[in-house]
Design a protein around this motif. Structure first.
Motif, PDB file in Angstrom:
ATOM      1  N   GLN A 192       0.822  -1.205   0.000  1.00  0.00           N
ATOM      2  CA  GLN A 192       0.000   0.000   0.000  1.00  0.00           C
ATOM      3  C   GLN A 192       0.857   1.256   0.000  1.00  0.00           C
ATOM      4  O   GLN A 192       1.864   1.353   0.701  1.00  0.00           O
ATOM      5  N   ARG A 193       0.452   2.221  -0.809  1.00  0.00           N
ATOM      6  CA  ARG A 193       1.028   3.561  -0.763  1.00  0.00           C
ATOM      7  C   ARG A 193      -0.125   4.547  -0.674  1.00  0.00           C
ATOM      8  O   ARG A 193      -1.010   4.564  -1.539  1.00  0.00           O
ATOM      9  N   GLY A 194      -0.095   5.368   0.355  1.00  0.00           N
ATOM     10  CA  GLY A 194      -1.187   6.319   0.532  1.00  0.00           C
ATOM     11  C   GLY A 194      -2.495   5.592   0.782  1.00  0.00           C
ATOM     12  O   GLY A 194      -2.593   4.758   1.682  1.00  0.00           O
ATOM     13  N   ASP A 195      -3.481   5.876  -0.052  1.00  0.00           N
ATOM     14  CA  ASP A 195      -4.808   5.292   0.165  1.00  0.00           C
ATOM     15  C   ASP A 195      -5.086   4.095  -0.737  1.00  0.00           C
ATOM     16  O   ASP A 195      -6.229   3.670  -0.870  1.00  0.00           O
ATOM     17  N   GLY A 196      -4.043   3.557  -1.377  1.00  0.00           N
ATOM     18  CA  GLY A 196      -4.343   2.445  -2.260  1.00  0.00           C
ATOM     19  C   GLY A 196      -3.134   1.677  -2.758  1.00  0.00           C
ATOM     20  O   GLY A 196      -2.045   1.715  -2.161  1.00  0.00           O
TER      21      GLY A 196
END
Length: 385
Positions: A192-196
Motif C-alpha cells: 500500500q502507498r497512501g490510500d491504495g
C-alpha cells in the motif's frame, strides 16, 4: 559429447544439492510471515541451507557466511557463478543472483532451481493447485471450467471484493470455486502507498512501493525492461479488501501465462482458430489453419535455458496435431547469448525432436504458411508485428 551424457553430468557436481537446498530455503522464507521467520530456531529447510553452505565453503577453504543475514547478503550481492561451489557452467549466468538486490525476494533463477530440483511443498504448490483444478473439472466433465480457471489466474492475479463476488456467482466455475477461495489471499499492507495500491501495467501483478517514491515489480523479466509502468490503481475505500494470487502461482502460472495469451492474440490476429489449454491442458495452444493443418504449441517463459532443456519432453499426442513446437518469448533469447543452443545441449534424448522457437519465429512461420496457402497473411498483423 552426447546430449544424454551432458545432462547426466549435472548429477556429478556437488554444488547441485546445495543450490537445491538453498533455493528451497529461500522460497520457504519468502512464503513465511512475521519476524519469527528470521529468528532462531529457523525452519528446518533454512537451517539446513545455512549449515550446508558453511560446510561447502569450509571444504573449499573459503570464508563461509557467519549467520543467516550474512547468507542472505550473499544471495543478494554475490552472483551464483562466483560462489565457492562446484556447479555446471550453464547452471547460472555471470550476473545471476538468488535474491533481488532491491527487495530481497527470490529471483527467477531461485524459483527455477526450486522448481527443477526441490521436493519442497512450497516449490510444488503451484503444480498441486493446477492438478487439483484439473481433477475437479474432469470429475464434473467441464473442460470450459478449467479453461476459464486458467485464464483467470493468468489475466486476473489481483481481485477486488466486487470481482471476487462476481466470480463466486459464475456457474461455469462451480467445480473450482472452493479452490479459488483458497488461492486468493488478502494483500499485505506492504503493497500500500497512501490510500491504495497499484498494479504493473505489463504483468498485472501488484507493485511494491519503494522509499524513493518509485515502484518495484516482482517479475525479473519486467524489471529488466526498465521502470514498471503503473497500470490499474486500487483505492482502498473503493475496492474493499483486495486479494491477490499466492506467490508461487503468480510466478509459475501468471507470469508464463502472459506469454501464452500474448501469443494467442497474435495468432488470432492472423485469422487463425486458437484454443487455449485444450483437453484439460494437454498443451498450451491449439492452432488450426484455414486448410485444417494443426499446430500444437507449448509456451515456456523460462529465464534459464539449461533448466528448460532439462525439462523438455514430447508434446502430448492429444488433441491431434500435424506439427508441434515449444516456444519461448523472443526477449528471453535476446537477453541470454546462446539460449537455444544451451536448451538443445541439455535436452534429454527422449525430447530431441522437440524444436524450440521464439514467438517471433513462430509468428513468421504462421505468416509464411498462410502466404503459401492463400497468397497473403493478414495485413493488420503484418503491420503490428
Amino acid at each position: 559429447m552426447s546430449t544424454a551424457a551432458h545432462t547426466a553430468d549435472w548429477s556429478a557436481h556437488r554444488g547441485i544439492p546445495l543450490m537445491r537446498t538453498l533455493a528451497t530455503a529461500l522460497t520457504v522464507l519468502d512464503a513465511a510471515t512475521g519476524p519469527e521467520a528470521h529468528t532462531l530456531p529457523y525452519a528446518p529447510e533454512v537451517q539446513r541451507a545455512l549449515d550446508r553452505t558453511v560446510l561447502a565453503c569450509l571444504e573449499r577453504g573459503a570464508e563461509p557466511p557467519v549467520s543467516l543475514p550474512d547468507l542472505l547478503a550473499w544471495c543478494r550481492e554475490r552472483p551464483v557463478a562466483d560462489w565457492p561451489v562446484d556447479l555446471p557452467s550453464e547452471a547460472a549466468g555471470p550476473h545471476d543472483v538468488l535474491l533481488d538486490p532491491e527487495s530481497s525476494r527470490p529471483t527467477e533463477l531461485c524459483y527455477e532451481w526450486a522448481e527443477q530440483f526441490s521436493d519442497s511443498a512450497v516449490a510444488l504448490y503451484d503444480r498441486e493447485i493446477i492438478r487439483a483444478a484439473l481433477r475437479l473439472c474432469r470429475e464434473y466433465g467441464e473442460e470450459d471450467a478449467y479453461t476459464e480457471f486458467r485464464r483467470i489466474l493468468v489475466t486476473r492475479p489481483v481481485l477486488t471484493s466486487a470481482e471476487d463476488f462476481a466470480l463466486s456467482m459464475d456457474h461455469v466455475l462451480d467445480p473450482v470455486k472452493e479452490l479459488l477461495g483458497r488461492i486468493y489471499r488478502p494483500v499485505p499492507d506492504s503493497y500500500q502507498r497512501g490510500d491504495g495500491y497499484a498494479a504493473c501495467g505489463r504483468c498485472l501483478t501488484l507493485l511494491t512501493p519503494l522509499q524513493d517514491g518509485g515502484w518495484w515489480c516482482e517479475r525479473d523479466r519486467c524489471r529488466r525492461r526498465g521502470q514498471p509502468p503503473v497500470g490499474r490503481r486500487f483505492v482502498r475505500e473503493e475496492v474493499g479488501e483486495l486479494l491477490q494470487l499466492d506467490r508461487p502461482l503468480r510466478q509459475f502460472v501468471t507470469g508464463p501465462g502472459r506469454a501464452e495469451v500474448a501469443l494467442e492474440e497474435r495468432l488470432t490476429g492472423l485469422g487463425l482458430t486458437v484454443r487455449m489449454w485444450p483437453a484439460y491442458d494437454a498443451y498450451d495452444v491449439h492452432v488450426t489453419f484455414p486448410d485444417g493443418h494443426v499446430w500444437a504449441v507449448d509456451v515456456k517463459d523460462w529465464a534459464h535455458p539449461a533448466f528448460l532443456g532439462r525439462a523438455a519432453r514430447p508434446v502430448p499426442q492429444e488433441p491431434p496435431y500435424d506439427e508441434a513446437f515449444w516456444v519461448v518469448p523472443q526477449d528471453r533469447v535476446d537477453e541470454r547469448l546462446g539460449y537455444i543452443a544451451a536448451y538443445e545441449r541439455n535436452r534429454p534424448a527422449a525430447a530431441r525432436h522437440v524444436p524450440l522457437l521464439t514467438d517471433t519465429d513462430l509468428i513468421a512461420r504462421a505468416k509464411d504458411r498462410l502466404a503459401r496457402t492463400w497468397g497473403a497473411a493478414d495485413p493488420k498483423e503484418t503491420r503490428d508485428a
